[in-house]
Design an enzyme around this catalytic site. Structure first.
Site, PDB file in Angstrom:
ATOM      1  N   LYS A   1      25.884  -5.440  -8.550  1.00  0.00           N
ATOM      2  CA  LYS A   1      27.241  -5.464  -9.115  1.00  0.00           C
ATOM      3  C   LYS A   1      28.241  -4.784  -8.177  1.00  0.00           C
ATOM      4  O   LYS A   1      29.375  -4.535  -8.558  1.00  0.00           O
ATOM      5  CB  LYS A   1      27.242  -4.747 -10.478  1.00  0.00           C
ATOM      6  CG  LYS A   1      26.385  -5.459 -11.522  1.00  0.00           C
ATOM      7  CD  LYS A   1      26.450  -4.782 -12.876  1.00  0.00           C
ATOM      8  CE  LYS A   1      25.503  -3.613 -12.965  1.00  0.00           C
ATOM      9  NZ  LYS A   1      25.390  -3.038 -14.314  1.00  0.00           N
TER      10      LYS A   1
ATOM     11  N   ARG B   1       0.804  -1.234   0.000  1.00  0.00           N
ATOM     12  CA  ARG B   1       0.000   0.000   0.000  1.00  0.00           C
ATOM     13  C   ARG B   1       0.834   1.280   0.000  1.00  0.00           C
ATOM     14  O   ARG B   1       0.420   2.262  -0.614  1.00  0.00           O
ATOM     15  CB  ARG B   1      -1.054  -0.017   1.101  1.00  0.00           C
ATOM     16  CG  ARG B   1      -0.589   0.019   2.493  1.00  0.00           C
ATOM     17  CD  ARG B   1      -1.362  -0.923   3.396  1.00  0.00           C
ATOM     18  NE  ARG B   1      -0.810  -2.255   3.309  1.00  0.00           N
ATOM     19  CZ  ARG B   1      -1.511  -3.337   2.976  1.00  0.00           C
ATOM     20  NH1 ARG B   1      -2.783  -3.252   2.732  1.00  0.00           N
ATOM     21  NH2 ARG B   1      -0.909  -4.513   2.933  1.00  0.00           N
ATOM     22  N   THR B   2       1.987   1.287   0.654  1.00  0.00           N
ATOM     23  CA  THR B   2       2.776   2.533   0.635  1.00  0.00           C
ATOM     24  C   THR B   2       3.261   2.776  -0.793  1.00  0.00           C
ATOM     25  O   THR B   2       3.172   3.893  -1.324  1.00  0.00           O
ATOM     26  CB  THR B   2       3.972   2.436   1.607  1.00  0.00           C
ATOM     27  OG1 THR B   2       3.483   2.021   2.875  1.00  0.00           O
ATOM     28  CG2 THR B   2       4.668   3.769   1.748  1.00  0.00           C
TER      29      THR B   2
ATOM     30  N   HIS C   1       7.994   5.740  10.052  1.00  0.00           N
ATOM     31  CA  HIS C   1       7.198   5.643   8.825  1.00  0.00           C
ATOM     32  C   HIS C   1       6.279   6.871   8.851  1.00  0.00           C
ATOM     33  O   HIS C   1       5.078   6.768   9.104  1.00  0.00           O
ATOM     34  CB  HIS C   1       6.400   4.332   8.864  1.00  0.00           C
ATOM     35  CG  HIS C   1       5.765   3.942   7.567  1.00  0.00           C
ATOM     36  ND1 HIS C   1       5.703   4.764   6.473  1.00  0.00           N
ATOM     37  CD2 HIS C   1       5.146   2.771   7.206  1.00  0.00           C
ATOM     38  CE1 HIS C   1       5.078   4.124   5.486  1.00  0.00           C
ATOM     39  NE2 HIS C   1       4.738   2.916   5.911  1.00  0.00           N
TER      40      HIS C   1
ATOM     41  N   ARG D   1      11.838   3.249   0.656  1.00  0.00           N
ATOM     42  CA  ARG D   1      11.671   2.362   1.810  1.00  0.00           C
ATOM     43  C   ARG D   1      12.939   1.537   1.889  1.00  0.00           C
ATOM     44  O   ARG D   1      13.322   0.857   0.930  1.00  0.00           O
ATOM     45  CB  ARG D   1      10.454   1.456   1.651  1.00  0.00           C
ATOM     46  CG  ARG D   1      10.422   0.390   2.725  1.00  0.00           C
ATOM     47  CD  ARG D   1       9.133  -0.355   2.766  1.00  0.00           C
ATOM     48  NE  ARG D   1       8.056   0.476   3.264  1.00  0.00           N
ATOM     49  CZ  ARG D   1       6.843   0.003   3.566  1.00  0.00           C
ATOM     50  NH1 ARG D   1       6.584  -1.280   3.405  1.00  0.00           N
ATOM     51  NH2 ARG D   1       5.903   0.806   4.017  1.00  0.00           N
TER      52      ARG D   1
HETATM   53  N1   CP Z   1       1.257   0.132   6.084  1.00  0.00           N
HETATM   54  C1   CP Z   1       2.232  -0.182   5.199  1.00  0.00           C
HETATM   55  O1   CP Z   1       3.341   0.365   5.251  1.00  0.00           O
HETATM   56  O2   CP Z   1       1.887  -1.131   4.276  1.00  0.00           O
HETATM   57  P1   CP Z   1       2.834  -1.730   3.164  1.00  0.00           P
HETATM   58  O3   CP Z   1       3.957  -2.449   3.872  1.00  0.00           O
HETATM   59  O4   CP Z   1       1.964  -2.646   2.369  1.00  0.00           O
HETATM   60  O5   CP Z   1       3.372  -0.590   2.350  1.00  0.00           O
END
Ligand code: CP
Length: 359
Positions: A122, A93-94, A176, A143
């Site tokens: 590499k 979702r993120t 987050h 991420r």
């Molecule tokens: N809540 C959240 O970060 O979901 P994802 O890991 O699916 O991105």
């Protein structure tokens, strides 16, 4: 929010190690420019005024995007900009909500979702990898499994001649911040006719030690008046001392418990989380009875009729899917809200927010 970028000359003389040793409060200004966020890395970058402004902006974007004419207009705003989504930890979702937010504003999107498909395989360093993104794109959303690497990327790029903004889409066990924004946006919506977020009692449940969403949301909620937390977790997964010290400094009330049923009786929101066993070192989660931290249909009899149920998702067994249709379940709304609030954040960073607000 007062934003005064640290003079580049001073930063240029400082190594990352020296800079990173400074308290966060002394580093934050480096990530803002012209009185607005440039990089979004930490929940501590937001104050209440900025949060309220993001809620208004996200709702405005949502309203404008309801019809073709509005969406077509939004898609002209950043059609000259490109975004890189660098997600080398799993995400559904993120990733998708940032991608959708970029599309709403007309941005073109590139992606890398594994180091097995980048030149890191590499032997290219992560630092050179992210610097390369800045050669081709105008925004990096990332991420990363390593705490601090999103900040290091921002710090490093801000010293170059092509300082593209960096948004932290999840950094290790630490933070987050955009999840916290969407969680707070959802709380604000849910409590709109109940006096807003002030004076609410919130139970946070599960792996609070390694759950970056709960940590980031706790920081944001401490901007509100008379908030009270109950941290409900197995002993090994209790909320970190850094967060508890922060709450004490900000005079925000909290208590701790390992009894879910007792803890949820009088709260306004229950924020459930998954066990984060990807961070186990020796499989230690296997010894924890996490079933005591599951919300079942029976739990619904214990909570108030207007207590909302949240989860950043993905879930395993901590919320029975039978609860999904209960009007108090907010988690599907949360994930859609992520798209709107992330579009608002990008619009703010690229200074098209005023145009949206006056349309
Ligand atoms: N809540 C959240 O970060 O979901 P994802 O890991 O699916 O991105």
């Amino acid at each position: 929010m007062k934003a005064k970028p640290t003079p580049k000359k001073e930063i240029k003389k400082t190594s990352w190690e020296e800079f990173y040793k400074k308290p966060l409060s002394k580093r934050l200004n480096y990530y803002s420019q012209k009185g607005r966020l440039f990089d979004c890395l930490f929940s501590q970058q937001f104050d209440r005024k900025l949060l309220d402004y993001f809620f208004t902006l996200a709702t405005r974007i949502r309203t404008i995007a309801k019809n073709k004419e509005g969406l077509d207009w939004l898609q002209t705003l950043l059609s000259h900009k490109r975004a890189m989504l660098y997600f080398i930890q799993p995400s559904t979702r993120t990733f998708l909500s940032f991608q959708s937010a970029c599309y709403i504003l007309g941005m073109k999107v590139s992606e890398i979702r594994s180091t097995s498909t980048s030149s890191e395989l590499k032997g290219e360093s992560p630092e050179d990898t992210v610097r390369t993104f800045s050669s081709y794109t105008d925004l990096i959303v990332m991420r990363h499994f390593e705490e601090g690497f999103a900040e290091k990327t921002a710090w490093m790029l801000n010293k170059t001649n092509r300082p593209v903004p960096v948004i932290n889409g999840g950094s290790g066990k630490d933070q987050h911040p955009t999840q916290a924004l969407l969680d707070l946006y959802t709380l604000n919506w849910a409590f709109n006719d109940k006096g807003g977020i002030d004076n609410k009692k919130i139970a946070m449940v599960g792996d609070l030690k390694r759950g970056r969403t709960a940590r980031s949301l706790t920081y944001l909620l401490s901007n509100y008046k008379n908030i009270e937390f109950i941290f409900v977790a197995p002993d090994y997964l209790k909320m970190g001392d850094d967060i508890k010290s922060y709450l004490k400094r900000h005079k925000t009330k909290f208590s701790e418990s390992d009894n879910l049923n007792k803890s949820i009786k009088n709260v306004d929101a229950v924020y459930m989380t998954r066990i984060q066993d990807e961070y186990d070192i020796n499989g230690e989660s296997k010894d924890i009875d996490y079933s005591k931290f599951h919300l079942t249909e029976d739990s619904l009899k214990l909570i108030k009729k207007n207590t909302i149920i949240m989860h950043p998702l993905p879930r395993r067994a901590e919320i029975d899917p039978a609860i999904d249709d209960d009007p108090r379940a907010m988690y599907w709304r949360q994930e859609r809200n992520g798209m709107w609030i992330r579009a608002a954040l990008i619009a703010h960073i690229f200074e098209v927010d005023e145009a949206i607000l006056v349309r």
